[in-house]
Design a protein around this motif. Sequence first.
Motif, PDB file in Angstrom:
ATOM      1  N   ALA A 293       0.664  -1.104  -0.035  1.00  0.00           N
ATOM      2  CA  ALA A 293       0.002  -0.075   0.001  1.00  0.00           C
ATOM      3  C   ALA A 293       0.670   1.239   0.081  1.00  0.00           C
ATOM      4  O   ALA A 293       0.495   2.345  -0.787  1.00  0.00           O
ATOM      5  N   PHE A 294       1.922   1.086   0.839  1.00  0.00           N
ATOM      6  CA  PHE A 294       2.791   2.522   0.894  1.00  0.00           C
ATOM      7  C   PHE A 294       3.616   2.737  -0.387  1.00  0.00           C
ATOM      8  O   PHE A 294       3.870   3.589  -0.952  1.00  0.00           O
ATOM      9  N   LEU A 295       4.233   1.521  -0.796  1.00  0.00           N
ATOM     10  CA  LEU A 295       4.759   1.534  -2.184  1.00  0.00           C
ATOM     11  C   LEU A 295       3.907   2.244  -3.342  1.00  0.00           C
ATOM     12  O   LEU A 295       4.841   3.402  -4.005  1.00  0.00           O
ATOM     13  N   TYR A 296       2.953   1.729  -3.442  1.00  0.00           N
ATOM     14  CA  TYR A 296       2.093   2.362  -4.534  1.00  0.00           C
ATOM     15  C   TYR A 296       1.571   3.902  -4.307  1.00  0.00           C
ATOM     16  O   TYR A 296       1.525   4.463  -5.168  1.00  0.00           O
ATOM     17  N   ASN A 297       1.414   4.008  -2.985  1.00  0.00           N
ATOM     18  CA  ASN A 297       1.215   5.535  -2.896  1.00  0.00           C
ATOM     19  C   ASN A 297       2.351   6.250  -2.812  1.00  0.00           C
ATOM     20  O   ASN A 297       2.286   7.414  -3.615  1.00  0.00           O
ATOM     21  N   ALA A 298       3.369   5.775  -2.588  1.00  0.00           N
ATOM     22  CA  ALA A 298       4.818   6.668  -3.019  1.00  0.00           C
ATOM     23  C   ALA A 298       4.886   6.953  -4.391  1.00  0.00           C
ATOM     24  O   ALA A 298       5.301   7.933  -4.730  1.00  0.00           O
ATOM     25  N   ILE A 299       4.675   6.173  -5.212  1.00  0.00           N
ATOM     26  CA  ILE A 299       4.613   6.522  -6.713  1.00  0.00           C
ATOM     27  C   ILE A 299       3.357   6.990  -7.410  1.00  0.00           C
ATOM     28  O   ILE A 299       3.363   7.945  -7.811  1.00  0.00           O
ATOM     29  N   THR A 300       2.317   6.313  -7.194  1.00  0.00           N
ATOM     30  CA  THR A 300       0.969   6.721  -7.921  1.00  0.00           C
ATOM     31  C   THR A 300       0.367   7.894  -7.368  1.00  0.00           C
ATOM     32  O   THR A 300      -0.377   8.381  -8.195  1.00  0.00           O
ATOM     33  N   GLY A 302       1.592  10.557  -6.370  1.00  0.00           N
ATOM     34  CA  GLY A 302       2.078  12.093  -6.552  1.00  0.00           C
ATOM     35  C   GLY A 302       2.486  11.890  -8.142  1.00  0.00           C
ATOM     36  O   GLY A 302       3.343  12.710  -8.632  1.00  0.00           O
ATOM     37  N   PHE A 303       2.176  10.715  -8.813  1.00  0.00           N
ATOM     38  CA  PHE A 303       3.045  10.530 -10.030  1.00  0.00           C
ATOM     39  C   PHE A 303       2.801  11.630 -11.259  1.00  0.00           C
ATOM     40  O   PHE A 303       3.736  12.306 -11.836  1.00  0.00           O
ATOM     41  N   GLY A 304       1.545  12.192 -11.135  1.00  0.00           N
ATOM     42  CA  GLY A 304       1.145  13.450 -11.997  1.00  0.00           C
ATOM     43  C   GLY A 304       1.951  14.663 -11.443  1.00  0.00           C
ATOM     44  O   GLY A 304       2.414  15.432 -12.691  1.00  0.00           O
ATOM     45  N   SER A 305       1.832  14.994 -10.234  1.00  0.00           N
ATOM     46  CA  SER A 305       2.529  16.123  -9.971  1.00  0.00           C
ATOM     47  C   SER A 305       3.941  16.040 -10.218  1.00  0.00           C
ATOM     48  O   SER A 305       4.522  17.099 -10.366  1.00  0.00           O
ATOM     49  N   ILE A 306       4.592  15.073  -9.944  1.00  0.00           N
ATOM     50  CA  ILE A 306       6.057  14.866 -10.176  1.00  0.00           C
ATOM     51  C   ILE A 306       6.505  14.943 -11.419  1.00  0.00           C
ATOM     52  O   ILE A 306       7.306  15.880 -12.013  1.00  0.00           O
ATOM     53  N   LEU A 307       5.682  14.562 -12.622  1.00  0.00           N
ATOM     54  CA  LEU A 307       5.796  14.579 -13.904  1.00  0.00           C
ATOM     55  C   LEU A 307       5.820  16.244 -14.426  1.00  0.00           C
ATOM     56  O   LEU A 307       6.310  16.861 -15.386  1.00  0.00           O
ATOM     57  N   LEU A 434       4.868  15.904   0.419  1.00  0.00           N
ATOM     58  CA  LEU A 434       6.286  15.334  -0.125  1.00  0.00           C
ATOM     59  C   LEU A 434       6.298  15.396  -1.748  1.00  0.00           C
ATOM     60  O   LEU A 434       7.100  15.911  -2.067  1.00  0.00           O
ATOM     61  N   THR A 435       5.381  14.744  -2.326  1.00  0.00           N
ATOM     62  CA  THR A 435       5.285  14.759  -3.701  1.00  0.00           C
ATOM     63  C   THR A 435       4.854  16.101  -4.476  1.00  0.00           C
ATOM     64  O   THR A 435       5.213  16.355  -5.603  1.00  0.00           O
ATOM     65  N   GLN A 436       4.067  16.958  -3.599  1.00  0.00           N
ATOM     66  CA  GLN A 436       3.609  18.073  -4.328  1.00  0.00           C
ATOM     67  C   GLN A 436       4.572  19.500  -3.923  1.00  0.00           C
ATOM     68  O   GLN A 436       4.008  20.490  -4.218  1.00  0.00           O
ATOM     69  N   ASP A 442      12.438  15.911  -1.358  1.00  0.00           N
ATOM     70  CA  ASP A 442      11.131  15.425  -0.683  1.00  0.00           C
ATOM     71  C   ASP A 442      10.302  14.063  -1.258  1.00  0.00           C
ATOM     72  O   ASP A 442       9.889  13.260  -0.674  1.00  0.00           O
ATOM     73  N   ALA A 443      10.331  14.397  -2.770  1.00  0.00           N
ATOM     74  CA  ALA A 443       9.812  13.322  -3.506  1.00  0.00           C
ATOM     75  C   ALA A 443      10.505  12.038  -3.494  1.00  0.00           C
ATOM     76  O   ALA A 443      10.084  11.063  -3.311  1.00  0.00           O
ATOM     77  N   ALA A 444      11.994  12.371  -3.461  1.00  0.00           N
ATOM     78  CA  ALA A 444      12.772  11.070  -3.227  1.00  0.00           C
ATOM     79  C   ALA A 444      12.707  10.360  -1.914  1.00  0.00           C
ATOM     80  O   ALA A 444      12.683   9.266  -1.794  1.00  0.00           O
ATOM     81  N   LEU A 445      12.356  11.153  -0.897  1.00  0.00           N
ATOM     82  CA  LEU A 445      12.167  10.729   0.341  1.00  0.00           C
ATOM     83  C   LEU A 445      10.905   9.775   0.598  1.00  0.00           C
ATOM     84  O   LEU A 445      10.694   9.125   1.141  1.00  0.00           O
ATOM     85  N   ALA A 446       9.984  10.431  -0.242  1.00  0.00           N
ATOM     86  CA  ALA A 446       8.693   9.458  -0.326  1.00  0.00           C
ATOM     87  C   ALA A 446       8.808   8.245  -0.990  1.00  0.00           C
ATOM     88  O   ALA A 446       8.354   7.028  -0.477  1.00  0.00           O
ATOM     89  N   PHE A 447       9.569   8.130  -2.081  1.00  0.00           N
ATOM     90  CA  PHE A 447      10.004   6.798  -2.666  1.00  0.00           C
ATOM     91  C   PHE A 447      10.514   5.991  -1.703  1.00  0.00           C
ATOM     92  O   PHE A 447      10.516   4.837  -1.648  1.00  0.00           O
ATOM     93  N   CYS A 448      11.747   6.385  -0.782  1.00  0.00           N
ATOM     94  CA  CYS A 448      12.357   5.696   0.173  1.00  0.00           C
ATOM     95  C   CYS A 448      11.669   5.101   1.411  1.00  0.00           C
ATOM     96  O   CYS A 448      11.570   4.024   1.738  1.00  0.00           O
ATOM     97  N   VAL A 449      10.437   5.887   1.598  1.00  0.00           N
ATOM     98  CA  VAL A 449       9.548   5.282   2.845  1.00  0.00           C
ATOM     99  C   VAL A 449       8.823   4.234   2.162  1.00  0.00           C
ATOM    100  O   VAL A 449       8.865   3.048   2.809  1.00  0.00           O
ATOM    101  N   GLY A 450       8.362   4.280   0.896  1.00  0.00           N
ATOM    102  CA  GLY A 450       7.686   3.031   0.229  1.00  0.00           C
ATOM    103  C   GLY A 450       8.507   2.028   0.081  1.00  0.00           C
ATOM    104  O   GLY A 450       8.214   0.848   0.152  1.00  0.00           O
TER     105      GLY A 450
END
Length: 508
Positions: A293-300, A302-307, A434-436, A442-450
């Motif tokens: 659950a956390f891995l998918y939330n870390a990616i999906t 905020g994926f739009g905001s990151i792009l 983190l992702t926005q 911050d976004a990289a930290l979100a990936f690391c948590v997941g």
Amino acid sequence: MSRGGEVVTGTVTTKVPARLDRLPWSRWHRMIVIGLGTVWILDGLEVTVVGNIAGRLSEAGSGLPITSAQVTGVAAALYVAGACSGALFFGWLTDRYGRKKLFLITLTVYLTATALTAISFSVWWFYLFRFLTGFGIGGEYAAINSAIDELIPSRFRGRVDLIINGSYWLGAMGGALLSVLALDTDIFPKDVGWRLTFALGVVLGLAVLLVRRHVPESPRWMFIHGQSEEAEKVVDEAERAIEEETGRPLPEAENEITVEQRHSVGFIEIGKTVFRDYPRRATLGFALFVGQAFLYNAITFGFGSILVTFFDVSTGTTGYFFAAIAFCNFLGPLFLGRLFDTWGRRPMIAGTYILSGVLLFLTAWLFDAGRLDAITMTLCWCVVLFFASAGASSAYLTVSEIFPMETRAMAIAFFYAIGTAAGGISGPLLFAGLTQSGVVGDAALAFCVGAALMVIAGLVAVFFAVVAEQKSLEQIAAPLSTVTSQDSALRRGADAKKPGSPPGTSAG
């Protein structure tokens, strides 16, 4: 047995589980997969469409006075709350009243709520029916996973379960592409396109309902709940159909089981069974669901905001990137599913969780170092999710096969609710900022948590995963109704065995 429609319980000895497990793959099984498994496509469609149409709904002239934040915030949270509560409510009913009754009811709830969402005229109406749509979808997970595992032969159970759960991403891919079409105002007016996306879900759901009417009740559920004669008839009909299809007789089933039939199992007994008799398995289920659950939330999440924020991708084209990610999510279970039945559950569950976590750590490092662009970032996500999707699907497989038959739907519902709540509530709260934020670190930290939670879950699987490949469900966890001393000892001593126990013994 049953007399004139009245269920009469007693002690019964049956070969129904062995007869089901020795069946070759056939049209009968394909009908079950189509009738039950396609609901995940609808779930993926629902979730993705709502996320993609949020911007259009908030525009003047959409026909609904709602903001984008309300769609992705309040409405999404209500959908998650509905899914969690629906899973628990319908999971209990599924164990009590049967798989078929409930998987027809839950699909009807979904269809009705989705249709009424399409005609939303106010914010409160939209909120109410997003909750009820989630309520129906959550119930589907409990009723469908339990039915599929009880009807599919043991040697195919892993790959079939993984592919079916992974088909969620076909719906997500379709939802992403559909939203691009539906939001094109050159084709549909602002107040029509988004409604048609929900209407499509209704059309697909009706087609599934037509097939699902022919899916039988689980014979395993039937013989435990005083319907042994009906269970035998279901298996008789399946065997006749398969013998006609193959043109040769089936081998004789060897193993039998004796159970004390009962009408239902209470919440207290279910809780004691899952957490007192199987604490290692409960820990495994919790770790697997929270990790994915956390891995998918870390990616999906905020994926739009990151792009958009970091790679200057147009908001109108993020749907294409998401479709690519969704496609790779489906390929993972499709190509790796067979290995869960051959190489085994423990190495594959642990391997997919740990590998996807490590790959996400690597992605975070490359992103933080400024070495990725929109295309290579998406490719990294695709590789990560190829393995993570197989692992996440195996979480559903795991909790649906490692607990006794009488508690199966409720166990699926409980762990699904945990994972969904973690992903839909804790995940957004943690990852939104983190992702926005616009800060790469911050976004990289979100990936690391997941990634960290995924690796931890994989390590739990190394020690606690159950040797379930090629085994009947009754070998993995004897039914609570079993009356033989050997099966009773198997159940009560489940957690006494250490990892690496030889085949035929419990592995916790």
